[in-house]
Design an enzyme around this catalytic site. Structure first.
Site, mmCIF file in Angstrom:
data_model
loop_
_atom_site.group_PDB
_atom_site.id
_atom_site.type_symbol
_atom_site.label_atom_id
_atom_site.label_comp_id
_atom_site.label_asym_id
_atom_site.label_seq_id
_atom_site.Cartn_x
_atom_site.Cartn_y
_atom_site.Cartn_z
ATOM 1 C CB CYS A 55 -0.759 0.013 1.123
ATOM 2 S SG CYS A 55 -2.155 1.453 1.314
ATOM 3 C CB CYS A 59 -1.355 3.949 7.844
ATOM 4 S SG CYS A 59 -2.735 4.411 6.820
ATOM 5 C CB CYS A 62 -0.433 0.013 8.457
ATOM 6 S SG CYS A 62 -1.460 -1.328 7.441
ATOM 7 C CB CYS A 99 -15.055 -7.869 6.623
ATOM 8 S SG CYS A 99 -14.634 -6.289 6.390
ATOM 9 C CB CYS A 131 -18.243 -5.990 5.813
ATOM 10 S SG CYS A 131 -17.389 -4.530 6.229
ATOM 11 C CB CYS A 191 -18.126 -0.995 9.306
ATOM 12 S SG CYS A 191 -17.030 -1.821 10.568
ATOM 13 N NE ARG A 263 -18.732 -4.753 13.178
ATOM 14 C CZ ARG A 263 -19.795 -5.641 13.190
ATOM 15 N NH1 ARG A 263 -19.794 -6.832 13.702
ATOM 16 N NH2 ARG A 263 -20.790 -5.253 12.254
#
Length: 329
Positions: A55, A59, A62, A99, A131, A191, A263
């Site tokens: 990616c 972040c 991550c 998901c 999801c 979400c 969650r």
């Protein structure tokens, strides 16, 4: 008297709730949880990384960012048949929501996106809530996902507006809000939650919950994640947050957004059954099952089944709200 669903909370009110004595906060959250949710009912979700690593985002937490050297080996989008097989296994193991996560900065309207639409359609036909979390979406992409049968879209705020650029610089807090708005326009369930343990202060946690609880429509699902520090990322040295911090976040979210599924997400591996039980008492009513949560460990399904039996928890059915809202003749 029924508790009012509010979207006009002030930051001061959110802070007052968040800073309540812990036992009082848990009790208040538990009462509201019982009013709006079936206590003891927990939704079991499975999260699969359908496209891992590589990616472009930075972040800081991550493992999938191409900017950091971590244990994650990038792989292209999985084949549809393989994903469908994983969804079937998840359903057999008791999951009612599936998901799919793709490590993209944003969804691009290309062959890969078309393949994801096909996956969504087939899994929806299996009777599971589908999801996806694919990065930023425009209105057209959100509409396409809705038409394919997507039930929910995950796009976390991560933290407060004020702390956001200390965690991520490759997109803005407003970019996040824009994707959420596009998802809501397409009538897809949202979400959206955050991560604690990024180095933020209590005020940042309060501000994030304030933003979520004052959206025109509350997210239908609010994940509360504890950072699992990953070697190779800038946050590899961060300390794990305590159970009590998780409980405070969960209970505050439950009071602010009574109808939402709250969650208990990343960080559950480090939590004992007793700690998770306290989180359920504080208003959590959803977990992710399976061996991995995208790229970090998750409790094994057998352990979760044992916990459900011990605590007397029952799995929530797919599309429960829609079924209950349908008039009977």
């Amino acid at each position: 008297m029924q508790t009012e669903i509010r979207n006009n909370w002030t930051k001061e009110e959110v802070a007052e709730i968040y800073n309540m004595p812990l036992m009082e906060l848990m009790y208040k959250a538990s009462v509201i949880h019982k009013e709006f949710q079936k206590t003891g009912e927990v939704q079991v979700c499975t999260l699969l990384s359908v496209k891992t690593g590589g990616c472009k985002e930075d972040c800081s937490y991550c493992s999938q960012s191409a900017r950091y050297s971590t244990h994650v080996k990038p792989h292209k989008l999985m084949q549809k048949d393989e994903v469908i097989e994983k969804a079937k296994q998840a359903k057999d193991n008791g999951s009612t929501r599936f998901c799919m996560g793709a490590a993209w900065r944003e969804a691009r309207s290309n062959k890969d996106f078309d393949n994801v639409l096909g996956m969504v359609s087939e899994i929806n036909d299996m009777g599971m809530e589908v999801c996806a979390t694919l990065g930023m979406l425009d209105e057209n992409q959100a509409d396409q996902l809705k038409k394919a049968g997507l039930y929910a879209y995950n796009h976390n705020l991560d933290t407060s507006r004020e702390y956001y650029d200390k965690v991520i610089t490759t997109r803005t807090f407003d970019d996040r809000l824009e994707t959420i708005a596009n998802v809501q326009k397409a009538k897809i369930s949202v979400c959206s939650g955050g991560i604690i343990g990024l180095g933020e202060k209590d005020n940042d946690r309060i501000a994030m919950l304030y933003t979520l609880s004052t959206l025109p429509t509350h997210p239908e699902s609010v994940p509360v994640n504890a950072l699992v520090p990953v070697e190779g990322t800038p946050m590899e040295g961060n300390k794990m947050v305590s159970t009590w911090e998780m409980i405070r976040m969960i209970a505050t979210a439950r009071i602010l957004m009574p109808k939402a599924m709250v969650r208990l997400s990343a960080g559950r591996t480090e939590m004992s059954t007793e700690a998770q039980a306290l989180c359920f008492m504080a208003g959590a009513n959803s977990i992710f099952a399976g061996d991995e949560l995208l790229t970090t460990p998750n409790p094994e399904e057998d352990a979760d089944k044992q916990m459900f039996n011990l605590l007397g928890l029952t799995p929530r059915a797919s599309f429960k709200e829609e079924i209950e809202a349908t008039p009977t003749i």
